[in-house]
Design an enzyme around this catalytic site. Structure first.
Site, PDB file in Angstrom:
ATOM      1  N   LYS A  96       0.857  -1.206   0.032  1.00  0.00           N
ATOM      2  CA  LYS A  96      -0.084  -0.026   0.128  1.00  0.00           C
ATOM      3  C   LYS A  96       0.856   1.197  -0.031  1.00  0.00           C
ATOM      4  O   LYS A  96       0.730   2.252   0.826  1.00  0.00           O
ATOM      5  CB  LYS A  96      -1.011  -0.040   1.158  1.00  0.00           C
ATOM      6  CG  LYS A  96      -2.020  -1.072   0.954  1.00  0.00           C
ATOM      7  CD  LYS A  96      -2.967  -0.934   2.213  1.00  0.00           C
ATOM      8  CE  LYS A  96      -3.992  -2.103   2.291  1.00  0.00           C
ATOM      9  NZ  LYS A  96      -3.436  -3.383   2.542  1.00  0.00           N
TER      10      LYS A  96
HETATM   11  O1  LIG Z   1      -5.027  -4.094  -0.014  1.00  0.00           O
HETATM   12  C1  LIG Z   1      -5.569  -5.051   0.633  1.00  0.00           C
HETATM   13  O2  LIG Z   1      -5.330  -6.223   0.471  1.00  0.00           O
HETATM   14  C2  LIG Z   1      -6.710  -4.942   1.500  1.00  0.00           C
HETATM   15  C3  LIG Z   1      -7.544  -3.927   1.422  1.00  0.00           C
HETATM   16  C4  LIG Z   1      -8.556  -3.583   2.206  1.00  0.00           C
HETATM   17  O3  LIG Z   1      -9.281  -2.769   1.973  1.00  0.00           O
HETATM   18  N1  LIG Z   1      -8.868  -4.247   3.042  1.00  0.00           N
HETATM   19  C5  LIG Z   1      -7.824  -5.266   3.459  1.00  0.00           C
HETATM   20  O4  LIG Z   1      -8.092  -5.895   4.547  1.00  0.00           O
HETATM   21  N2  LIG Z   1      -6.682  -5.429   2.985  1.00  0.00           N
HETATM   22  C6  LIG Z   1      -5.729  -6.302   3.245  1.00  0.00           C
HETATM   23  O5  LIG Z   1      -6.301  -7.811   3.135  1.00  0.00           O
HETATM   24  C7  LIG Z   1      -5.789  -8.612   4.430  1.00  0.00           C
HETATM   25  C8  LIG Z   1      -7.101  -8.957   5.057  1.00  0.00           C
HETATM   26  O6  LIG Z   1      -6.702 -10.080   5.741  1.00  0.00           O
HETATM   27  P1  LIG Z   1      -7.876 -11.157   6.482  1.00  0.00           P
HETATM   28  O7  LIG Z   1      -9.025 -10.111   7.105  1.00  0.00           O
HETATM   29  O8  LIG Z   1      -6.953 -11.874   7.441  1.00  0.00           O
HETATM   30  O9  LIG Z   1      -8.499 -11.771   5.317  1.00  0.00           O
HETATM   31  C9  LIG Z   1      -4.847  -7.889   5.136  1.00  0.00           C
HETATM   32  O10 LIG Z   1      -3.688  -8.035   4.595  1.00  0.00           O
HETATM   33  C10 LIG Z   1      -5.189  -6.312   4.785  1.00  0.00           C
HETATM   34  O11 LIG Z   1      -4.220  -5.552   4.700  1.00  0.00           O
END
Ligand SMILES: O=C(O)c1cc(=O)[nH]c(=O)n1[C@@H]1O[C@H](COP(=O)(O)O)[C@@H](O)[C@H]1O
Length: 278
Positions: A96
């Site tokens: 990011k």
């Molecule tokens: O860019 C991302 O992947 C991201 C964007 C967003 O809006 N929300 C989000 O959760 N993420 C990333 O996606 C992953 C979500 O993880 P879980 O919630 O464990 O599935 C994390 O690494 C967050 O940093």
């Protein structure tokens, strides 16, 4: 090399529409019986690569969980990236990044120049210093067949105040991001190399994603509460471009390799039930 969009399209066709994150949370390391140190990080990452590197279209290491161990953690990130590439999955590094253009240029060199030790297929980027400030990243991605996923409507509840704010021309901030990324993908076939991140948790926001022409990464599934069925509400007629992304939902099935594979297979089946065949 073929463009990132073309390579992603092929990976999705061959392996199915799924991205799995490598997010070695301290709690997950403990759950896997691993120490919260560099050795635990290394074992965790190697296990995910062994389980999923040869079967999931995209693997998304979350840089923060490697950076928290300093240079030794970053060395493991470098090695994880190499292992994933050898196993055949595309690597989307979740960093990011976003800054003024001259600094974005250095971030672009770090992640999208093939001579860098942390070179990956694609990165996540934040457009909230202005989408135009990311231009050096778009340019280097285009030059070296990489991809950039730009945050549009994030999965966290705090994002809406900024992203849904209305600009002088009546569009939301997020819609201006969506429109600018759509421009970058014009003419690309079968899929553009510039993606957007749109959380699966956000419901029907009324944003128009129909002309993006690139992949729509959908995090927020599983641990953050959204399910595959929510993709219909969020993406509507743009479902064919969605790349669902899970981290903890799959990772919490470890450390058993077969159990990790079964968890990834299960969420893929859930998503295929909602997404059009590709
Ligand atoms: O860019 C991302 O992947 C991201 C964007 C967003 O809006 N929300 C989000 O959760 N993420 C990333 O996606 C992953 C979500 O993880 P879980 O919630 O464990 O599935 C994390 O690494 C967050 O940093």
């Amino acid at each position: 090399m073929e463009s990132f969009g073309t390579r992603l399209h092929r990976a999705i066709t061959e392996r199915g529409p799924l991205c799995v994150g490598i997010d070695p949370h301290p709690g997950l390391l403990a759950q896997w019986g691993l120490p919260d140190d560099v050795q635990g990080l290394d074992r965790f990452s190697r296990t995910v690569v062994e389980a999923l590197g040869d079967r999931v279209a995209v693997v998304k290491p979350q840089s923060a969980f490697f950076e928290r161990f300093g240079s030794r953690g970053v060395a493991i990130l470098e090695s994880t990236i190499r292992q994933l590439r050898d196993a055949g999955s595309l690597v989307l590094l979740d960093v990011k990044r976003g800054d003024i253009g001259s600094t974005v240029s250095a971030y672009a060199s770090a992640y999208l120049d093939p001579s860098s030790p942390v070179y990956v297929d694609a990165v996540t980027a934040s457009p909230y210093l202005g989408v135009g400030s990311l231009a050096p990243m778009f340019e280097l991605a285009a030059e070296h067949s990489g991809g950039v996923f730009v945050l549009a409507l994030t999965s966290n509840p705090e994002g809406a105040a900024v992203q849904r704010a209305v600009t002088a021309d009546g569009r939301t901030v997020a819609q201006t991001v969506i429109d600018e990324i759509s421009q970058l993908n014009r003419g690309a076939s079968p899929l553009g190399s510039f993606g957007l991140v749109v959380g699966a948790t956000i419901g029907d926001t009324g944003h128009d994603l129909s002309g993006v022409g690139g992949p729509l990464l959908a995090p927020g599934l599983g641990a953050q509460g959204a399910g595959a069925a929510d993709l219909r509400t969020v993406f509507g007629s743009s479902l064919a471009s969605v790349l669902p992304s899970y981290s903890r939902e799959v990772l919490s099935a470890g450390p058993d390799v077969a159990a990790l594979r079964a968890a990834a297979d299960r969420v893929l089946v859930d998503c295929r039930a909602v997404l059009p065949a590709r």
